[in-house]
Motif scaffolding. Structure first.
Motif, PDB file in Angstrom:
ATOM      1  N   UNK A 177      30.721  43.052  24.722  1.00 20.99           N
ATOM      2  CA  UNK A 177      32.151  42.913  24.447  1.00 20.99           C
ATOM      3  C   UNK A 177      32.536  41.448  24.348  1.00 20.99           C
ATOM      4  N   UNK A 178      33.619  41.196  23.635  1.00 21.95           N
ATOM      5  CA  UNK A 178      34.133  39.833  23.512  1.00 21.95           C
ATOM      6  C   UNK A 178      34.995  39.467  24.730  1.00 21.95           C
ATOM      7  N   UNK A 179      35.827  40.409  25.172  1.00 23.93           N
ATOM      8  CA  UNK A 179      36.684  40.203  26.337  1.00 23.93           C
ATOM      9  C   UNK A 179      36.471  41.353  27.302  1.00 23.93           C
ATOM     10  N   UNK A 180      36.237  41.046  28.573  1.00 20.44           N
ATOM     11  CA  UNK A 180      36.059  42.072  29.600  1.00 20.44           C
ATOM     12  C   UNK A 180      37.087  41.837  30.697  1.00 20.44           C
ATOM     13  N   UNK A 181      37.834  42.880  31.038  1.00 20.53           N
ATOM     14  CA  UNK A 181      38.861  42.820  32.083  1.00 20.53           C
ATOM     15  C   UNK A 181      38.452  43.801  33.173  1.00 20.53           C
ATOM     16  N   UNK A 182      38.271  43.331  34.392  1.00 24.18           N
ATOM     17  CA  UNK A 182      37.827  44.213  35.454  1.00 24.18           C
ATOM     18  C   UNK A 182      38.802  44.198  36.626  1.00 24.18           C
ATOM     19  N   UNK A 183      38.919  45.354  37.269  1.00 22.19           N
ATOM     20  CA  UNK A 183      39.654  45.492  38.523  1.00 22.19           C
ATOM     21  C   UNK A 183      38.619  45.518  39.637  1.00 22.19           C
ATOM     22  N   UNK A 184      38.801  44.669  40.642  1.00 25.26           N
ATOM     23  CA  UNK A 184      37.736  44.453  41.617  1.00 25.26           C
ATOM     24  C   UNK A 184      38.281  44.365  43.037  1.00 25.26           C
ATOM     25  N   UNK A 185      37.652  45.114  43.955  1.00 21.56           N
ATOM     26  CA  UNK A 185      38.006  45.069  45.375  1.00 21.56           C
ATOM     27  C   UNK A 185      36.727  45.266  46.185  1.00 21.56           C
TER      28      UNK A 185
END
Length: 414
Positions: A177-185
């Motif tokens: 992917x060009x842009x990766x957005x992750x939610x992380x805890x």
């Protein structure tokens, strides 16, 4: 920071489904967002537009349980897909190929249920990470923007059972992917094969265009800071004096059957009340019922229904079951009953909760210990992480029962 455009605000302010008790309502991209959430949405959209032509730009959204990470992520994805499928050729997101990934079958089911009622979303937009990775490798294609919910559940080692042959889910996703957005805890890591930490995530940020955003406001637990502090401490094994809060019903029981009776009554009154337990009682995927027994209390573990449309937390029949961390992670309840099982006992010397991994029945959680530093300590962290997930499900109240008599007395006397 600039406000959302009128068009973007319209995407996230449409009317909610009529029953606000449903998980689809709570995760709907049409929910009204707080100022903090709206600002974050705008920052993420700007990041996507500015770095769409870069390679593997990474944006990390961090926040504790109950801060609305999944709600924000779904709102962002709805806006991205609306713009991607619009006829506005001047929009930098127009025509982009995007996906939202989640390595949690109950959450995936929920996302796809929501997509059925959203014009810009398709069920195929939502995938498990391994499915996405294998599909793109086979087709030799790449995506433009990929969002990952519950990124702390991404695999950090090969997993033949789930058909993942590479070394790390996030590494593969960044390559595709060009842009990766992750939610992380990191406080919600539950298995060795998904053994994430802030330090490990930092390794992926080094030498890469990266930004980290934070959500801090608590939306799930309708209580003051004293209750939230007490719950946070308990999830770390600390036993503080139990606070009182008129807005939040916090109870400790000496009788598990009485706890269940009261929880059923709350469910009749307000709905969305479920009983949960630490993974300390035998359970196998063999098609048979397996029961939790505590004194006069006896109730079966949750039943797996992958073919069912509704997630476990929302099925009416599951008031007659005990849920695990795997069926409840990511979901809200009005009231949660939580059984602290045999792996958690009272240490009179330290006045803390003692964690005994040998009593933890989730053997799959500890498979693949290669490369895990201090595996015994890591096991204790995983058990406490699971406890943290269970303790933070109830919005209006939490009812507690401890298997260990000494811990039960300590909590009652608190």
């Amino acid at each position: 920071m600039s406000r959302l455009t009128d068009q973007q605000s319209e995407f996230i302010r449409e009317a909610l489904p009529s029953d606000a008790n449903t998980a689809t309502s709570k995760l709907s991209p049409c929910r009204s967002l707080s100022k903090e959430q709206s600002t974050l949405v705008q920052e993420v959209l700007t990041f996507c537009s500015e770095h769409l032509h870069d390679r593997s730009a990474l944006l990390v959204i961090e926040g504790a349980a109950g801060t609305g990470k999944s709600v924000v992520l779904n709102a962002i994805f709805n806006i991205i897909q609306t713009r991607a499928r619009s006829k506005n050729s001047a929009d930098p997101l127009n025509g982009t190929r995007n996906a939202l990934l989640v390595n949690h079958p109950e959450m995936l089911k929920l996302y796809r249920n929501i997509a059925a009622d959203m014009p810009a979303l398709k069920k195929a937009d939502f995938e498990r990470p391994t499915t996405f990775i294998n599909r793109h490798h086979k087709a030799e294609t790449k995506a433009d923007i990929v969002l990952v919910d519950e990124a702390h559940l991404l695999l950090t080692r090969p997993d033949r059972y789930n058909h993942f042959k590479q070394q790390n889910h996030l590494e593969e996703i960044l390559d595709l992917a060009r842009v990766v957005i992750i939610v992380f805890d990191p406080s919600q890591v539950l298995k060795f094969k998904s053994h994430w930490s802030s330090a490990l995530l930092d390794q992926f940020c080094q030498g890469r265009l990266t930004r980290t955003l934070h959500l801090t406001t608590q939306f799930r637990i309708e209580a003051g800071p004293a209750i939230r502090h007490w719950l946070d401490a308990l999830a770390k094994g600390h036993l503080l004096p139990r606070p009182r809060d008129q807005k939040f019903d916090l109870r400790v029981y000496d009788d598990c059957a009485k706890l269940y009776e009261d929880l059923q009554a709350r469910n009749q009154e307000v709905g969305l009340c479920r009983l949960l337990s630490t993974y300390d009682y035998p359970y196998r995927l063999d098609g048979k019922d397996h029961f939790i027994e505590e004194g006069d209390f006896r109730l079966r573990w949750d039943r797996s229904k992958p073919e069912g449309k509704l997630p476990w937390a929302e099925r009416p029949d599951t008031i007659d079951e005990v849920g695990s961390v795997y069926t409840i992670q990511g979901f809200d309840l009005n009231y949660a009953g939580v059984i602290l099982g045999p792996s958690l006992s009272y240490d009179t010397t330290t006045d803390r909760i003692r964690v005994d991994p040998s009593r933890y029945e989730d053997s799959a959680a500890f498979q693949g210990r290669e490369g895990i530093a201090a595996p015994d300590k890591a096991k204790q962290h995983i058990i406490l992480n699971a406890l943290n997930v269970l303790l933070t499900r109830g919005m209006k109240g939490l009812y507690l029962y401890a298997h260990d008599p000494a811990l039960r007395k300590r909590l009652l006397d608190n």
